[in-house]
Design a protein around this motif. Structure first.
Motif, PDB file in Angstrom:
ATOM      1  N   ASP A  21       0.847  -1.181   0.000  1.00 41.97           N
ATOM      2  CA  ASP A  21       0.000   0.000   0.000  1.00 41.97           C
ATOM      3  C   ASP A  21       0.886   1.234   0.000  1.00 41.97           C
ATOM      4  O   ASP A  21       2.015   1.209   0.497  1.00 41.97           O
ATOM      5  CB  ASP A  21      -0.891   0.007   1.247  1.00 41.97           C
ATOM      6  CG  ASP A  21      -1.858  -1.158   1.235  1.00 41.97           C
ATOM      7  OD1 ASP A  21      -2.270  -1.544   0.120  1.00 41.97           O
ATOM      8  OD2 ASP A  21      -2.172  -1.690   2.319  1.00 41.97           O
ATOM      9  N   GLU A  23       0.917   3.810   1.843  1.00 41.92           N
ATOM     10  CA  GLU A  23       1.379   4.232   3.170  1.00 41.92           C
ATOM     11  C   GLU A  23       2.487   3.339   3.694  1.00 41.92           C
ATOM     12  O   GLU A  23       3.226   3.733   4.608  1.00 41.92           O
ATOM     13  CB  GLU A  23       0.216   4.249   4.169  1.00 41.92           C
ATOM     14  CG  GLU A  23      -0.496   2.913   4.324  1.00 41.92           C
ATOM     15  CD  GLU A  23      -1.687   2.785   3.386  1.00 41.92           C
ATOM     16  OE1 GLU A  23      -2.583   1.982   3.668  1.00 41.92           O
ATOM     17  OE2 GLU A  23      -1.712   3.515   2.361  1.00 41.92           O
ATOM     18  N   ASP A  24       2.624   2.117   3.134  1.00 40.11           N
ATOM     19  CA  ASP A  24       3.692   1.237   3.594  1.00 40.11           C
ATOM     20  C   ASP A  24       5.061   1.743   3.172  1.00 40.11           C
ATOM     21  O   ASP A  24       6.082   1.305   3.688  1.00 40.11           O
ATOM     22  CB  ASP A  24       3.493  -0.182   3.036  1.00 40.11           C
ATOM     23  CG  ASP A  24       2.302  -0.879   3.665  1.00 40.11           C
ATOM     24  OD1 ASP A  24       2.047  -0.610   4.847  1.00 40.11           O
ATOM     25  OD2 ASP A  24       1.650  -1.671   2.981  1.00 40.11           O
ATOM     26  N   SER A  28       7.311   6.031   9.545  1.00 39.35           N
ATOM     27  CA  SER A  28       6.398   6.558  10.554  1.00 39.35           C
ATOM     28  C   SER A  28       6.990   7.761  11.258  1.00 39.35           C
ATOM     29  O   SER A  28       6.278   8.558  11.852  1.00 39.35           O
ATOM     30  CB  SER A  28       6.071   5.462  11.576  1.00 39.35           C
ATOM     31  OG  SER A  28       5.462   4.370  10.929  1.00 39.35           O
ATOM     32  N   GLY A  79       9.646   2.775  11.744  1.00 38.52           N
ATOM     33  CA  GLY A  79       9.139   2.540  10.398  1.00 38.52           C
ATOM     34  C   GLY A  79      10.124   2.848   9.294  1.00 38.52           C
ATOM     35  O   GLY A  79       9.726   3.111   8.155  1.00 38.52           O
ATOM     36  N   ASN A 110       4.658  -1.417   9.732  1.00 41.93           N
ATOM     37  CA  ASN A 110       3.936  -1.482   8.470  1.00 41.93           C
ATOM     38  C   ASN A 110       4.253  -2.785   7.734  1.00 41.93           C
ATOM     39  O   ASN A 110       5.140  -3.544   8.124  1.00 41.93           O
ATOM     40  CB  ASN A 110       4.262  -0.263   7.576  1.00 41.93           C
ATOM     41  CG  ASN A 110       5.751  -0.109   7.338  1.00 41.93           C
ATOM     42  OD1 ASN A 110       6.433  -1.064   7.006  1.00 41.93           O
ATOM     43  ND2 ASN A 110       6.263   1.108   7.519  1.00 41.93           N
ATOM     44  N   ARG A 112       5.524  -3.356   4.844  1.00 40.98           N
ATOM     45  CA  ARG A 112       6.829  -3.440   4.192  1.00 40.98           C
ATOM     46  C   ARG A 112       7.885  -3.983   5.143  1.00 40.98           C
ATOM     47  O   ARG A 112       8.689  -4.847   4.777  1.00 40.98           O
ATOM     48  CB  ARG A 112       7.233  -2.047   3.688  1.00 40.98           C
ATOM     49  CG  ARG A 112       8.516  -2.043   2.865  1.00 40.98           C
ATOM     50  CD  ARG A 112       8.922  -0.627   2.513  1.00 40.98           C
ATOM     51  NE  ARG A 112      10.043  -0.620   1.590  1.00 40.98           N
ATOM     52  CZ  ARG A 112      10.754   0.464   1.296  1.00 40.98           C
ATOM     53  NH1 ARG A 112      10.441   1.613   1.847  1.00 40.98           N
ATOM     54  NH2 ARG A 112      11.762   0.392   0.450  1.00 40.98           N
TER      55      ARG A 112
END
Length: 586
Positions: A21, A23-24, A28, A79, A110, A112
């Motif tokens: 996705d 956002e991955d 963060s 992240g 996430n 990933r």
């Protein structure tokens, strides 16, 4: 360092689903630079440049801080997938069944990162330079490569990716492009070949050493009955001889234990015998009907489980000592036939290298595996005999001549190439060894020399530290460069009063005056002339600011004061140089 794109994965022929996705792909915690940060701070900030520098300098990737956390944990928590990948490639532990691995899996924020951890979980720990180089040579032999790729085809996608990456190639690579050095013996079991090099087998097994002196002395092929030996067992054993890592199918373990008994690999046999008993009663062993991963069916053993004398570096050190004992300080043209390449010597030397007045007995496969310089030079078979006399030795062994280095430095280089270490080193040899490492493309040797040199630097006066700062910058020795910069930054006024330091300033490019051009990280090795990296004075300024504890809102003002101080010192140095010239003219 970015994750492989789907097209990159396809090129390697590995079936890995990496749908992510949007956002991955984002960290963060925002990325930032920590020019003076340690491994944990760099991982938490996602500063991959600082991480690369620290890892190159030899930082322990699995070290814990005062909160009992590793750097990988912080990268996962924040992240930062690129930072996490860099740490994993350097050998960070990520297996879920371990304390550190469990924390990283739970902290991954996430998809990933979770997939990245799962991919690396199947990958074995990285090998040291010596076994990694010899393993690459073993797997580059066409028959061995084909067997490895056949194993990959039966592996799950993530495990196949890990195994291929660890070996340095994928199933669709061109085999001819990877061949490093041809084998000199081929074994056949049930018609399937395993290719090898005699010197490696002799170094690891008294059985092979005896056979190559007697029954197999002039043979290129040896065939075994499959009733006495399985192909998988022989392949795993010879792979272990090269790599110091045993990877064997559970079903071949009993056969391999018998092979170890024949080859007189007693310590390895003891471990296998115990493991065979364990595997016989293992829960998954009794459930063969289940669809199990290959990783669950394979037994993996690291060399650390064996006594030091049974490991690859010790085995090759015995071969090296034998070769050095046979090396002679005399003219190659006047050597008697019985002094050249005697097969009864047992060291199987197949190359002479002349350095000064000394002739070194060496092994082509080891030199070609460890050094791209020797690999390229030895590949030109027509130019083997380069001695001034143009003579051939009794056994038609090639002769290479090396110039502009001492026999002592060359012997130290051979010690590293055969054993991955140096037992002792005179600090006065360090400069020549840095030059040798650069010339023969043995970059890990620089780190070994730096580790041995550092205790000596602690007792040097400022003038000599300035000398080592320049040398480390020239040769790209990060650990020495960082050490010298740290000492100068913490004791700047003492160095400012040292004439050698002031003279050094005149030889360096000036620091960046524009804040937008100012570097915030030390230079990476091998980036001389790269405008993305700072020069020595830029890096010294950053370390001085760190040592002075300058607040962020005062940083630019403090940096300007430092630059002003450097300008003053340069003016003093110019005046001193002019005075020296005037004295010489007088």
């Amino acid at each position: 360092m970015d994750m492989d794109s789907p097209s990159d994965v396809e090129l390697r022929g590995l079936d890995i689903d990496v749908d992510l996705d949007p956002e991955d792909l984002q960290p963060s915690v925002p990325l930032k630079k920590v020019p003076g940060g340690d491994l944990f701070e760099a991982a938490r900030a996602g500063d991959c440049d600082r991480l690369a520098l620290l890892l190159e300098a030899g930082a322990n990737v699995n070290a814990r801080d005062r909160w009992d956390s590793v750097a990988l944990y912080y990268a996962c928590l924040a992240g930062h997938a690129d930072a996490a990948r860099m740490l994993l490639e350097a050998g960070a532990v990520c297996a879920e069944r371990t304390f550190d691995g469990d924390r990283c899996h739970y902290a991954a924020l996430n998809l990933r990162l979770r997939r990245l951890l799962k991919t690396f979980e199947a990958r074995p720990p990285p090998l040291a330079p010596l076994p990694a180089a010899l393993r690459a040579t073993f797997l580059a032999c066409p028959a061995n490569r084909a067997a490895f790729l056949e194993m990959l085809q039966g592996s799950a996608g993530a495990e196949a990716a890990a195994l291929a990456a660890a070996a340095g190639f994928g199933p669709k690579d061109d085999p001819s492009s990877a061949c490093l050095f041809p084998p000199d013996i081929t074994f056949y079991v049930d018609g399937k070949p395993v290719e090898a090099h005699r010197v490696i087998l002799c170094a690891r097994s008294p059985f092979f050493q005896k056979k190559f002196k007697t029954d197999w002395q002039n043979r290129k092929e040896v065939r075994f009955s499959n009733h006495k030996l399985s192909y998988g067992a022989l392949y795993s054993l010879i792979h272990f001889f090269y790599s110091d890592r045993l990877e064997v199918a559970v079903d071949d373990m009993e056969n391999l234990a018998r092979a170890c008994k024949v080859c007189k690999c007693e310590e390895l046999q003891k471990i296998l015998d115990k493991e065979v008993v364990h595997q016989r009663y293992a829960e998954y062993k009794s459930a063969r009907e289940l669809d199990l991963d290959n990783s669950q069916k394979r037994f993996i053993l690291q060399a650390q489980s064996l006594p030091e004398d049974d490991r690859l570096p010790s085995a090759l050190q015995r071969i090296l000592l034998d070769c050095l004992a046979n090396s002679r300080e005399e003219d190659y043209c006047n050597m008697e036939p019985n002094m050249c390449g005697n097969p009864e010597d047992g060291n199987l030397a197949d190359l002479y290298i002349k350095v000064g007045n000394k002739i070194f007995h060496c092994h082509q496969v080891i030199l070609a595996s460890r050094s791209e310089y020797f690999r390229a030079r030895l590949s030109r078979t027509m130019g083997f005999l380069e001695g001034n006399c143009g003579h051939k030795a009794a056994q038609n062994l090639p002769l290479l001549e090396e110039h502009d280095l001492s026999a002592e430095a060359f012997e130290k280089m051979l010690e590293y190439m055969y054993t991955d270490k140096l037992e002792h080193m005179d600090p006065n040899q360090a400069e020549e060894l840095f030059d040798v490492a650069s010339r023969y493309l043995l970059f890990p040797l620089k780190r070994v020399v730096a580790d041995m040199l550092l205790p000596h630097l602690e007792h040097l006066p400022p003038a000599e530290l300035c000398h080592w700062l320049m040398l480390s910058d020239i040769y790209g020795v990060v650990k020495i460069r960082e050490y010298c910069l740290d000492i100068i930054a913490c004791n700047f006024e003492m160095f400012a009063n040292t004439r050698e330091f002031r003279a050094l300033l005149l030889t360096l490019p000036p620091p960046s005056g524009d804040d937008s051009l100012r570097t915030t990280r030390p230079s990476a090795p091998g980036t001389a002339g790269n405008t993305d990296q700072g020069n020595l004075l830029d890096d010294l300024r950053e370390k001085w600011l760190e040592a002075e504890g300058a607040e962020l809102d005062e940083r630019d003002e403090s940096a300007a004061l430092f630059d002003k101080r450097l300008e003053t010192l340069m003016l003093v140095a110019e005046k001193e140089a002019d005075d020296d010239d005037s004295d010489d003219d007088a």
